[in-house]
Design a protein around this motif. Structure first.
Motif, mmCIF file in Angstrom:
data_model
loop_
_atom_site.group_PDB
_atom_site.id
_atom_site.type_symbol
_atom_site.label_atom_id
_atom_site.label_comp_id
_atom_site.label_asym_id
_atom_site.label_seq_id
_atom_site.Cartn_x
_atom_site.Cartn_y
_atom_site.Cartn_z
ATOM 1 N N LEU A 177 0.818 -1.217 0.000
ATOM 2 C CA LEU A 177 0.000 0.000 0.000
ATOM 3 C C LEU A 177 0.852 1.268 0.000
ATOM 4 O O LEU A 177 0.341 2.354 0.239
ATOM 5 C CB LEU A 177 -0.908 0.019 1.233
ATOM 6 C CG LEU A 177 -2.175 -0.822 1.225
ATOM 7 C CD1 LEU A 177 -2.992 -0.539 2.474
ATOM 8 C CD2 LEU A 177 -3.028 -0.526 0.002
ATOM 9 N N ASP A 178 2.146 1.114 -0.274
ATOM 10 C CA ASP A 178 3.040 2.278 -0.179
ATOM 11 C C ASP A 178 2.596 3.454 -1.050
ATOM 12 O O ASP A 178 2.551 4.593 -0.582
ATOM 13 C CB ASP A 178 4.474 1.884 -0.555
ATOM 14 C CG ASP A 178 5.120 1.050 0.532
ATOM 15 O OD1 ASP A 178 4.489 0.881 1.593
ATOM 16 O OD2 ASP A 178 6.248 0.560 0.331
ATOM 17 N N PHE A 179 2.279 3.184 -2.304
ATOM 18 C CA PHE A 179 1.913 4.295 -3.212
ATOM 19 C C PHE A 179 0.598 4.979 -2.808
ATOM 20 O O PHE A 179 0.540 6.208 -2.782
ATOM 21 C CB PHE A 179 1.849 3.829 -4.673
ATOM 22 C CG PHE A 179 3.199 3.417 -5.243
ATOM 23 C CD1 PHE A 179 4.384 3.803 -4.635
ATOM 24 C CD2 PHE A 179 3.278 2.647 -6.398
ATOM 25 C CE1 PHE A 179 5.622 3.432 -5.154
ATOM 26 C CE2 PHE A 179 4.512 2.279 -6.936
ATOM 27 C CZ PHE A 179 5.687 2.662 -6.310
ATOM 28 N N PRO A 180 -0.461 4.202 -2.496
ATOM 29 C CA PRO A 180 -1.663 4.904 -2.035
ATOM 30 C C PRO A 180 -1.430 5.705 -0.750
ATOM 31 O O PRO A 180 -2.000 6.786 -0.597
ATOM 32 C CB PRO A 180 -2.688 3.799 -1.800
ATOM 33 C CG PRO A 180 -2.019 2.527 -2.067
ATOM 34 C CD PRO A 180 -0.748 2.797 -2.784
ATOM 35 N N ILE A 181 -0.578 5.207 0.138
ATOM 36 C CA ILE A 181 -0.292 5.967 1.366
ATOM 37 C C ILE A 181 0.404 7.288 1.014
ATOM 38 O O ILE A 181 0.127 8.323 1.602
ATOM 39 C CB ILE A 181 0.521 5.116 2.374
ATOM 40 C CG1 ILE A 181 -0.364 4.000 2.930
ATOM 41 C CG2 ILE A 181 1.065 5.969 3.519
ATOM 42 C CD1 ILE A 181 0.339 2.983 3.793
ATOM 43 N N ASP A 182 1.272 7.241 -0.009
ATOM 44 C CA ASP A 182 1.902 8.486 -0.479
ATOM 45 C C ASP A 182 0.829 9.468 -0.955
ATOM 46 O O ASP A 182 0.899 10.658 -0.683
ATOM 47 C CB ASP A 182 2.838 8.214 -1.671
ATOM 48 C CG ASP A 182 4.052 7.403 -1.251
ATOM 49 O OD1 ASP A 182 4.326 7.337 -0.047
ATOM 50 O OD2 ASP A 182 4.713 6.838 -2.148
ATOM 51 N N GLN A 183 -0.153 8.931 -1.683
ATOM 52 C CA GLN A 183 -1.227 9.803 -2.191
ATOM 53 C C GLN A 183 -1.983 10.470 -1.039
ATOM 54 O O GLN A 183 -2.346 11.637 -1.115
ATOM 55 C CB GLN A 183 -2.218 9.003 -3.044
ATOM 56 C CG GLN A 183 -1.678 8.585 -4.396
ATOM 57 C CD GLN A 183 -2.797 8.396 -5.428
ATOM 58 O OE1 GLN A 183 -3.917 8.824 -5.234
ATOM 59 N NE2 GLN A 183 -2.464 7.752 -6.532
#
Lengths: 466, 208
Positions: free
Chosen positions: A201-207
């Motif tokens: 979920l790294d990228f959605p957490i960045d978002q």
């Protein structure tokens, strides 16, 4: 900063006057909503130019009804990604996430009352999702993807009577329609959802972090009172992963969720969900602060307090669709300015991966028509970045696990302490001279070579040559 | 100082996707069941006022989490301050039973609890209303697992038919309250220790 927050509140005050600032403002405001919609519908039906469709879909009411919407979405999406090969029916290799997909399909369409129709929709949902992942095995399924695909299915299948007769009637017609839905879902997935389809979920957490950054820019006071400098904005995870389709259900043709997707597709912009969530927080500022104050006694830590308060406000807002229509108006109204602001935040924060849909969409008039190869390259790039980050995180977790076991295993801790103590005693008493000599002998080589070189270069070189 | 503050018992429900975490929470808090709960994304929570020790009341906060593995990375944020962790498996699903231990370990690594060896867990084997032939986890193997993980209390439940849910949550509340008080006591001990150190220092300076 002050000016942006001021202009925001003033824009809220003049909401009513600015609402008319749209393409259909030639329609007098005293005409009732039903007739406004009817007029707009006529214009959409007569429009063959996709650029005009993009404008119409971005405005109030979106594409109005599903019969028209299905054609508009297909027209606009096929201008965003050119698929080389159509649906591949022959892929029979199971995707590793099919078990999870089946579990989520089982609990989908809970708001559809007719059980026969619900089963029909679930069957379609399962076939489409599994088809997408078998065709794109590099992508990973995430819980919430099923909410988005469910929405697409309903654009084509919201009329239960037609569906139930179709399922028993002309198979070729059913198949042709299936291919269109599949194509739209496939394009939408590849253009907008890549960030969410890695194996973490790294990228959605960045978002999500962008929401905090935007609030900081627009309302620094709220940013501080919501403690957004300290807590991760996980409260927005389900809204962002599902573009609101998890919470806002398409119960009828007038549901707000349609307009959200109309706006995303028409603007060709992954910014929309982030902007909507930010506007939701800004517009509910006072309610949120009150709720946080009310809840303070009931929560022991800030993450729980903020998460729970936002969840409570979101739940009450969902039941009031008029409020979401207002959020949409604000989002449309401030879109151009917010895109600039968000682009600046993206650039400054550098938290978004270089293959993200946030960077490949939302380019205003300079839209890109991607082909399958472009998308494939982007996915590979993203998988690589995600993999590197996941490895770093896993190494850290492994270190934490070892540390955790050492700290919590008293026997091991005692043993280690005794060992260190013993080594210290041994070095101090038993081999005192030996260690001291070894240190001095080797010092020149491993401890301070530069020091030696500067003081006595010839001997150092000489000794080294030997 | 801690006695005046409202007692909040934070309970986390963990387990594989589809074992019935959301259903158990709704059955306990609202005494309702639906076949159609949507998948949990992120974390949802419900609260319930409960009676403890006869006349005292406490607020039980039940945090329901997503079962898909990737959502564990959000756990770090949600596990903090938990007073009890409920591990759920589905009696008709072997994998969900085998994962109980890793859910427990995952929780302990991320929750940062003060004394992991005494932190209270409760295991729930859910869906016992389903016909016998479909059950794949025997009572014996569940008991063995509960014992091997440090004598964790085990309940066989059905959120659908409302079997054993209340007794299970009574146990959860009891152990959460115990944990909550232990932590409060530990805090007070630390607090007193801090004072003692100061006093010791002063005594030394007087002696000089």
């Amino acid at each position: 900063m002050g000016s942006t927050s001021d202009s925001y509140s003033s824009s809220q005050e003049t909401l009513a006057t600015l609402e008319s600032n749209t393409i259909y403002d030639f329609i007098p405001s005293y005409i009732n909503l039903g007739f406004q919609k009817e007029l707009k519908l006529k214009i959409i039906r007569d429009t063959t130019n996709p650029v005009v469709l993009e404008i119409l879909g971005s405005e109030k009411f979106g594409f109005i009804e599903n019969k028209v919407r299905s054609k508009c979405w297909h027209c606009l999406l096929s201008r965003q990604l050119r698929l080389e090969n159509s649906r591949n029916n022959d892929v029979l290799i199971d995707h590793p996430d099919e078990n999870q997909i089946n579990l989520d399909v089982k609990r989908s369409f809970s708001f559809v009352e007719n059980t026969k129709h619900r089963d029909f929709l679930k069957d379609l949902l399962s076939r489409i999702i599994i088809g997408i992942f078998r065709k794109h095995p590099k992508l990973r399924y995430y819980q919430g993807y099923h909410d988005i695909v469910s929405l697409f299915i309903l654009v084509w299948h919201s009329n239960e009577e037609v569906d139930l007769s179709l399922s028993t009637m002309i198979l070729s017609a059913v198949d042709a329609q299936f291919d269109t839905v599949f194509e739209c879902v496939e394009i939408f997935t590849l253009v907008y959802l890549r960030d969410f389809m890695m194996n973490s979920l790294d990228f959605p957490i960045d978002q999500l972090k962008l929401i905090s950054h935007l609030i900081k820019e627009k309302d620094p006071d709220l940013y501080h009172s919501m403690k957004l400098d300290k807590i991760s904005p996980f409260f927005a995870i389900s809204s962002i992963l599902t573009f609101f389709s998890h919470d806002l259900k398409p119960t009828n043709e007038n549901s707000i969720i349609w307009e959200i997707f109309d706006l995303i597709i028409s603007k060709n912009s992954s910014f929309i969900p982030i902007l909507i969530f930010t506007n939701f927080i800004l517009m509910q500022k006072q309610k949120l602060i009150d709720q946080i104050n009310l809840n303070t006694e009931n929560f022991d830590n800030e993450t729980d307090l903020i998460h729970a308060s936002i969840q409570q406000i979101l739940l009450t807002s969902i039941s009031n669709e008029n409020f979401f229509f207002k959020i949409m108006t604000i989002t449309r109204l401030n879109y151009n300015r917010d895109v600039k602001l968000l682009s600046k935040v993206l650039f400054d924060s550098r938290i978004i991966n270089c293959g993200s849909p946030l960077l490949t969409t939302a380019k205003g008039n300079n839209k890109t028509l991607f082909d399958t190869k472009d998308i494939d390259n982007l996915i590979d790039k993203q998988i690589k970045i995600n993999g590197t980050r996941k490895n770093i995180r896993q190494t850290n977790t492994r270190f934490n696990i070892v540390l955790y076991h050492v700290i919590n295993n008293k026997h091991l801790l005692v043993k280690l302490s005794i060992l260190v103590g013993l080594l210290a005693i041994i070095s101090k008493f038993s081999n005192r001279n030996l260690i001291w000599e070894t240190y001095h002998k080797t010092k020149k080589v491993w401890l301070d070579p530069l020091h030696c070189l500067l003081h006595n270069p010839t001997s150092y070189l000489y000794s080294n040559n030997n | 100082m801690s006695s005046k503050k409202k007692t909040i018992l934070k309970v986390i429900i963990l387990g594989d996707s589809g074992v019935g975490k959301t259903s158990l929470m709704h059955r306990y808090v609202n005494d309702k069941y639906s076949q159609q709960y949507k998948a949990t994304i992120g974390a949802d929570f419900l609260t319930k006022e409960i009676n403890v020790d006869g006349d005292r009341t406490a607020t039980m906060q039940v945090w329901d989490t997503a079962g898909q593995e990737r959502f564990q990375s959000l756990g770090v944020a949600f596990y903090r301050g938990a007073d009890c962790c409920v591990l759920v498996y589905d009696v008709t699903n072997t994998k969900s039973f085998e994962n109980i231990k890793s859910w427990r370990d995952e929780f302990l690594v991320h929750a940062n609890v003060s004394s992991p060896e005494s932190f209270p867990f409760v295991i729930l084997g859910n869906k016992i209303d389903i016909e016998e032939t479909k059950k794949v986890i025997s009572v014996k193997s569940a008991q063995d697992l509960a014992k091997s993980l440090g004598n964790i209390p085990l309940f066989l439940t059905s959120a659908k038919s409302s079997i054993n849910v209340d007794p299970a949550f009574e146990e959860i509340a009891r152990s959460a309250l115990q944990q909550n008080q232990n932590d409060a006591d530990a805090f007070e001990e630390d607090f007193n220790d801090a004072i003692n150190i100061q006093l010791d220092g002063e005594a030394d300076s007087c002696a000089c």
